[in-house]
Motif scaffolding. Sequence first.
Motif, PDB file in Angstrom:
ATOM      1  N   GLY A 152       0.805  -1.229   0.000  1.00  7.55           N
ATOM      2  CA  GLY A 152       0.000   0.000   0.000  1.00  7.55           C
ATOM      3  C   GLY A 152       0.829   1.265   0.000  1.00  7.55           C
ATOM      4  N   ALA A 153       2.147   1.104   0.052  1.00  7.21           N
ATOM      5  CA  ALA A 153       3.007   2.293   0.022  1.00  7.21           C
ATOM      6  C   ALA A 153       2.873   2.978  -1.333  1.00  7.21           C
ATOM      7  CB  ALA A 153       4.459   1.880   0.253  1.00  7.21           C
ATOM      8  N   ARG A 154       3.111   4.283  -1.327  1.00 15.19           N
ATOM      9  CA  ARG A 154       3.139   5.008  -2.597  1.00 15.19           C
ATOM     10  C   ARG A 154       4.469   4.690  -3.275  1.00 15.19           C
ATOM     11  NH1 ARG A 154       2.284  11.207  -2.499  1.00 15.19           N
ATOM     12  NH2 ARG A 154       2.950  11.073  -0.340  1.00 15.19           N
ATOM     13  N   VAL A 155       4.396   4.099  -4.440  1.00 15.49           N
ATOM     14  CA  VAL A 155       5.604   3.633  -5.119  1.00 15.49           C
ATOM     15  C   VAL A 155       5.721   4.316  -6.473  1.00 15.49           C
ATOM     16  CG1 VAL A 155       6.816   1.611  -6.040  1.00 15.49           C
ATOM     17  CG2 VAL A 155       5.384   1.392  -3.989  1.00 15.49           C
ATOM     18  N   GLY A 212      15.344  -8.287  -4.889  1.00 16.86           N
ATOM     19  CA  GLY A 212      14.386  -7.236  -5.209  1.00 16.86           C
ATOM     20  C   GLY A 212      13.177  -7.317  -4.297  1.00 16.86           C
ATOM     21  N   ALA A 213      12.630  -8.516  -4.164  1.00 15.02           N
ATOM     22  CA  ALA A 213      11.431  -8.688  -3.335  1.00 15.02           C
ATOM     23  C   ALA A 213      11.727  -8.297  -1.890  1.00 15.02           C
ATOM     24  CB  ALA A 213      10.952 -10.132  -3.411  1.00 15.02           C
ATOM     25  N   GLU A 214      12.890  -8.714  -1.428  1.00 17.60           N
ATOM     26  CA  GLU A 214      13.238  -8.432  -0.039  1.00 17.60           C
ATOM     27  C   GLU A 214      13.435  -6.923   0.181  1.00 17.60           C
ATOM     28  OE1 GLU A 214      16.760  -9.637   3.106  1.00 17.60           O
ATOM     29  OE2 GLU A 214      16.535 -10.782   1.249  1.00 17.60           O
ATOM     30  N   ALA A 215      14.135  -6.293  -0.751  1.00 13.59           N
ATOM     31  CA  ALA A 215      14.407  -4.857  -0.604  1.00 13.59           C
ATOM     32  C   ALA A 215      13.114  -4.048  -0.708  1.00 13.59           C
ATOM     33  CB  ALA A 215      15.408  -4.406  -1.660  1.00 13.59           C
ATOM     34  N   GLY A 216      12.257  -4.442  -1.628  1.00 16.62           N
ATOM     35  CA  GLY A 216      10.999  -3.716  -1.788  1.00 16.62           C
ATOM     36  C   GLY A 216      10.142  -3.818  -0.535  1.00 16.62           C
ATOM     37  N   ALA A 217      10.078  -5.030   0.023  1.00 17.01           N
ATOM     38  CA  ALA A 217       9.284  -5.220   1.239  1.00 17.01           C
ATOM     39  C   ALA A 217       9.894  -4.447   2.397  1.00 17.01           C
ATOM     40  CB  ALA A 217       9.203  -6.713   1.565  1.00 17.01           C
ATOM     41  N   ALA A 218      11.233  -4.492   2.490  1.00 13.29           N
ATOM     42  CA  ALA A 218      11.897  -3.786   3.593  1.00 13.29           C
ATOM     43  C   ALA A 218      11.695  -2.285   3.485  1.00 13.29           C
ATOM     44  CB  ALA A 218      13.389  -4.136   3.590  1.00 13.29           C
ATOM     45  N   ALA A 219      11.774  -1.773   2.259  1.00 10.37           N
ATOM     46  CA  ALA A 219      11.612  -0.324   2.074  1.00 10.37           C
ATOM     47  C   ALA A 219      10.222   0.110   2.511  1.00 10.37           C
ATOM     48  CB  ALA A 219      11.868   0.040   0.611  1.00 10.37           C
ATOM     49  N   ALA A 220       9.211  -0.673   2.095  1.00 11.13           N
ATOM     50  CA  ALA A 220       7.842  -0.316   2.473  1.00 11.13           C
ATOM     51  C   ALA A 220       7.655  -0.408   3.982  1.00 11.13           C
ATOM     52  CB  ALA A 220       6.855  -1.236   1.756  1.00 11.13           C
ATOM     53  N   ALA A 221       8.253  -1.430   4.570  1.00  8.77           N
ATOM     54  CA  ALA A 221       8.123  -1.581   6.022  1.00  8.77           C
ATOM     55  C   ALA A 221       8.792  -0.413   6.739  1.00  8.77           C
ATOM     56  CB  ALA A 221       8.735  -2.909   6.457  1.00  8.77           C
ATOM     57  N   GLU A 222       9.981  -0.022   6.274  1.00  6.84           N
ATOM     58  CA  GLU A 222      10.666   1.124   6.890  1.00  6.84           C
ATOM     59  C   GLU A 222       9.855   2.398   6.731  1.00  6.84           C
ATOM     60  OE1 GLU A 222      14.739   1.722   5.620  1.00  6.84           O
ATOM     61  OE2 GLU A 222      15.011  -0.448   5.530  1.00  6.84           O
ATOM     62  N   ALA A 223       9.112   2.468   5.636  1.00 11.02           N
ATOM     63  CA  ALA A 223       8.279   3.651   5.422  1.00 11.02           C
ATOM     64  C   ALA A 223       6.977   3.567   6.211  1.00 11.02           C
ATOM     65  CB  ALA A 223       7.990   3.817   3.933  1.00 11.02           C
ATOM     66  N   GLY A 224       6.801   2.474   6.957  1.00 10.84           N
ATOM     67  CA  GLY A 224       5.665   2.389   7.868  1.00 10.84           C
ATOM     68  C   GLY A 224       4.472   1.621   7.343  1.00 10.84           C
ATOM     69  N   PHE A 225       4.686   0.756   6.364  1.00 16.19           N
ATOM     70  CA  PHE A 225       3.558   0.028   5.794  1.00 16.19           C
ATOM     71  C   PHE A 225       3.625  -1.448   6.177  1.00 16.19           C
ATOM     72  CE2 PHE A 225       3.866   3.874   3.452  1.00 16.19           C
ATOM     73  CZ  PHE A 225       2.562   4.220   3.167  1.00 16.19           C
ATOM     74  N   GLU A 226       2.443  -2.008   6.451  1.00 16.87           N
ATOM     75  CA  GLU A 226       2.338  -3.436   6.744  1.00 16.87           C
ATOM     76  C   GLU A 226       2.609  -4.204   5.456  1.00 16.87           C
ATOM     77  OE1 GLU A 226       1.603  -4.983   9.653  1.00 16.87           O
ATOM     78  OE2 GLU A 226       1.713  -3.019  10.640  1.00 16.87           O
TER      79      GLU A 226
END
Lengths: 1003, 97, 207
Positions: free
Chosen positions: A191-194, A474-488
């Motif tokens: 749900g992060a803005r990407v 890629g999958a791991e980094a994308g998920a981590a970035a969204a999580a760091e940005a505060g998204f479940e």
Amino acid sequence: MSGRMRLPHGGQVDHEKPLSFTFNGKTYTGLAGDTLASALLANGVHLVGRSFKYHRPRGIVTAGPEEPNALVQVGEDPRTDPNMKATQLELVEGLSARSQNAWPSVEFDIGAVNTLAARAIPAGFYYKTFMWPASAWKTYEHVIRRAAGLGTSPQQRDPDRYDKTYAHCDVLVVGAGPAGLAAALAAGRSGARVVLVEQDHLLGGALLNASEEMIDGVPALDWVRSAETELAQMPNLRILRRTVAYGAFDHGFYGLMENVTDHLAEAPDHLPRHRLWKLRAAKAVFCCGAIERPLVFADNDRPGVMTASSVQSYVNRYALKPGKRAVVFTNNDSGYGAALDMTAAGIEVAAVIDLRAAPGGPLTERAEAAGLRILADHAIIGTAGKKRVTKVRVAELSAEGDAVVGTAEEIDCDLVAVSGGWNPTVHLFCHAKGSLEWDEDHACFVPGKAMQAGQQVAGSANGAFGLAACLAEGAEAGAAAAAEAGFEPGAAVTAESDDRDFLPGRWMWLVPSDKPLGQKAKHFVDQQNDVTAADLKLALREGYVSIEHVKRYTTTGMATDQGKLGNVNAIGIVAEAFGRPLPEVGVTTFRPPFTPVSFGIFAGRDVDDLLDPLRRTPMHAWHERNGALFEDVGQWRRPWYYPQFGEDMHQAVNREVKAVRESLGVLDASTLGKIDIQGPDAAEFLNRVYTNAWKKLDIGKARYGLMLGEDGMVMDDGVTTRLGENHFLMTTTTGNAAPVLAHLEDYLQTEWPDLQVYLTSVTEQFATITLSGPNARTLMAELSDAELSPNALPHMGYTAAKVAGVPARIFRISFTGELSYEINVPASFGMAVWQTVMTAGERYGITPYGTEAMHVLRAEKGYIIVGQETDGSVTPLDLDMGWAVSKTKDFIGKRSLTRADMQKPDRKQLVGILTQDPKEVLPEGAQLVEGVLPQPPMPMLGHVTSSYYSPNCGRSIAMALIKGGLARKGETLYAPLEGGKTVACVVAESPVFFDPEGKRLNG
Amino acid sequence: MLVITCPYCGPRCESEFSNGGEAHIERPKDPESLSDAEWAEFVFLRNNPKGLLLERWNHAQGCRRWFNVARDTVTYEILAVYPMGSPPPALAPKRYV
Amino acid sequence: MVESYLRQSALAHLGLEAQRARDEAAAAVRLHEKVLPAAVNLRGDGDDPAFLEAVAQALGLTLPLAPNTTASNAEVAILWLGPNEWLVIQHDAAPDAESHLATRLRNAPGDFHSAVTEVGESLVCIHLAGPRAADVIAKGCPLDLHPSVFGGAGRCAQSHLSKTAITLHQVSDEENGGPAFDLYTRRSFADYLWRWLSDAAREYNKA
């Protein structure tokens, strides 16, 4: 038919959509989906230019942004762009391009004589030969630049429109290859803005070039398509195609250039050509892929020598045969991919020349199984062919690999596919000051520690070269970035694939030949700048040690490709020559832009009449209708003078100046800064910021004030009026309204927060109409219900009353020395009141005057203008305005006035200047001297700050800042002017040239 | 282009702000009692450290309030934002040689 | 009584009435001028109950104390501008509404330090509404207008749009198919800003 080398089907081109284009004046046919480079190759055209220094024939080397040779000039003036990479230029119907580095033509190039003289053009040649005498460089440069030429800039105005915009996102993903797609899916599902940025018009990255990769059991491009479908449906994700992330800057700020219409044959009028995205991303994942490295071997620059992966790209993505008979030259497993794909496409692979003593790896094994001829522990030691490679010479390597042994074999071929290993594309990561580490196994620099929090690199850009690793990272980094940005996290992104690497490899920076380096053959490191291995070694022999210096001296890696192909090879060669480990030599700095960007995007729509705001007063339309010429004062546009009946400026200003003194003038003074000051400590505050005393000013009275910086220099002046016990209105000069308010807020908030004072800008709340002249009171009496008698409203008095039926503030203050009223009315009434004043004033010959007449009038009175008589180095004492400086209280800048330097007798001081010839008007800025020497230099005393012809004085008048000026009254000085003329003038007793007693003012 | 967190308005783009130089330089209470050198120190001399810098910013195109920022001049990392009149918070800045 | 027909907006020279009628059809972003707002700049200590009480009495509205928020009723909107500064705005008001508004605030009883300044004459208000309204503003303004960040209707901010200082007030989440903003700048910049915005909106409003 879209070219004789085109395969009948396959690839990412539309075989049903032929496009016609011209190259060097000749018409060809390509396909939709082609780049200019692929369309040319499909037509069998390899030769696209001549090299920068030696004018050697050069061909297409790559299929991407790293291309060093295929730089073309596209279009015709004014729509022409130089240095376009044919490998990235999408083919469009009617495209017209030409080689830019060949004269008179690419086929017959006069400059190629340089090839014969090549030994006379070593590294640093230009510096050594042409830098002395320095003045001669200008001449040489013209000739050299024309001969070398990197395209021509358009001569006419750019007719296209450009856009720029700010944008924001939680996660930026750069690159839509396997890693980028996985990252975007993972981040997007949360749900992060990407924002997903891809320089190509297709998603897929390296997968577009592959022939048989599988992901999750389906062909890789099917997986790409389903990923694309899912991404396109995410409302929180934006895909920017044809967009290059050209730079990474501070605090997650990125520059992106989007190509909006270049790929369209007819650009719609409402769309901009290019768009600059000023993107702020909380987190970023760089999935920029990797770039294949060429090998540095003898005469490695002939057309037909290409990187192996680009050969694959042309075969698989663009469905064409870049040659008929190929040789592969590799030092790792990935080169065999080209051999296999070429074989499948019907290109004869004559041999695979492998630097490795024991070739191995999954692709190598398949090539062996397919029966390809593999020459292990061999090297290409030379090539032949004039405008296209026709054969290579191959020999066995010595045991140490630093020489060749045995007899050379010649192999006929028209294509050489080269692989020297892979370099992760670390540019953005390095723009953001991330550090690099040397990966010994893969022989490449890989991202180390990011300097900016929230930046990650994934996939082959991170040194993970296998497809499965790319997808997983890629999958791991994308998920981590969204999580760091505060998204479940959303649903996990999983994708199964092979994980083949390009190892094993044998890393050899300089491939030996059977001839001494630099003799009869060239080992090119940087094809765009024509830098050879011999040049690098020469630089080292001449004492260059730092890789940054070697780069500048040899120019390796400095052109539009910014060393994307050659840099690591260059560093390797330097390291080897020094006998030092490669990482110790280090890398040169990566700077934005990643690839060239158009100037237009930085201008955007801020051109022409949107370049800068032109601030209009409420009466602006009247001035325009009445023929005013305007002067820019800061961003304000003020009437300069109002010529009538064919008057020139001098005549118009004289008429306006006389009208004010003789009857009545009117000035639009709305631009003066106005600051509303309220609070119980307002008077105390003014006392601290102005040089004079304010506490005893009566309500309804105004006072002139000088404002200094803490350095004691005059910063602004103006009249401030006490409207009430705790209420003042300060005026500032037009240009200083904002700086003065900022200065006052600074002191109020940071030094004196205990003072109860509020400041509000009211500059634009009021239209200010200044009536000035002997008839000012008479007219005012007709228009206003105010008490106007000298007793009721004396000079420096204030009253609130109606003017023309509109509530107004009336200030009896004067910048002309005449009886004068500044009328402030609500801005929306400005035009109506002005028109009423003009109509009622007709019988007094009311004359609108502009800034020029205002300047003359005030100069007649010796009134200064801050910024004209002052320049930030002038104190009130220098202006002989000690009368306005309190001795008894502190104020901003006071202590500076008693510094020793301020007491020096030779400080420049303001004086009046009268030319001996009353008709002579000195130019402003003229220097004054005591005596004229035959030629400069001569000791200068100072300069003329203001100078006018004064019709009221019947002569010229001037002011000047002169060393020790106040002690020079009566002295004769000289102004030596341009052209040898000298004007004699006298320092006046006083700079007040008109009505020194002030009778008119106080009447 | 930095992101500066205005203590009043929140995180905003650097283009809304103006820089006011080194922070915590207080105007002397009695300027007349200072020597020329002491006064010059106040008016003219500022530190230009590599690493931690305490500086003043004004949210010029926002709330017009002044405030203090602790910034690393090498990484441009903003370590803290705090109001005028407050002492700098305890920080563990990177050290550079 | 002052004659209101004598008043002229900062965009009068552009003849916007006629322009609006022509442009209204199916635009992804609509722009129009809200002419001659009445406005008062209010300064005071947001921590001082006496001040807050006086303002509440005078306006019938509580001052918004949270950053970037607004309060409004049928008559006025109050925009938070800073920790001790607010903008009180009244649209479609009579020419003397501004001085009435100021007088009500000045005369509010209580012992506190505050300042009331008429500023409506210095402002121009451009209203933007539609699906691409935020995109048009973003071309020149670094604010993040996404509802998850900006907060949607009822939020405000001061910033810049290209080279002019602006005060932005999101007045609706849904008007003409998208968010709606009142954008204020000083009147001398009105001509520049209107032309800049019109140019920026061009790609969304193709005929």
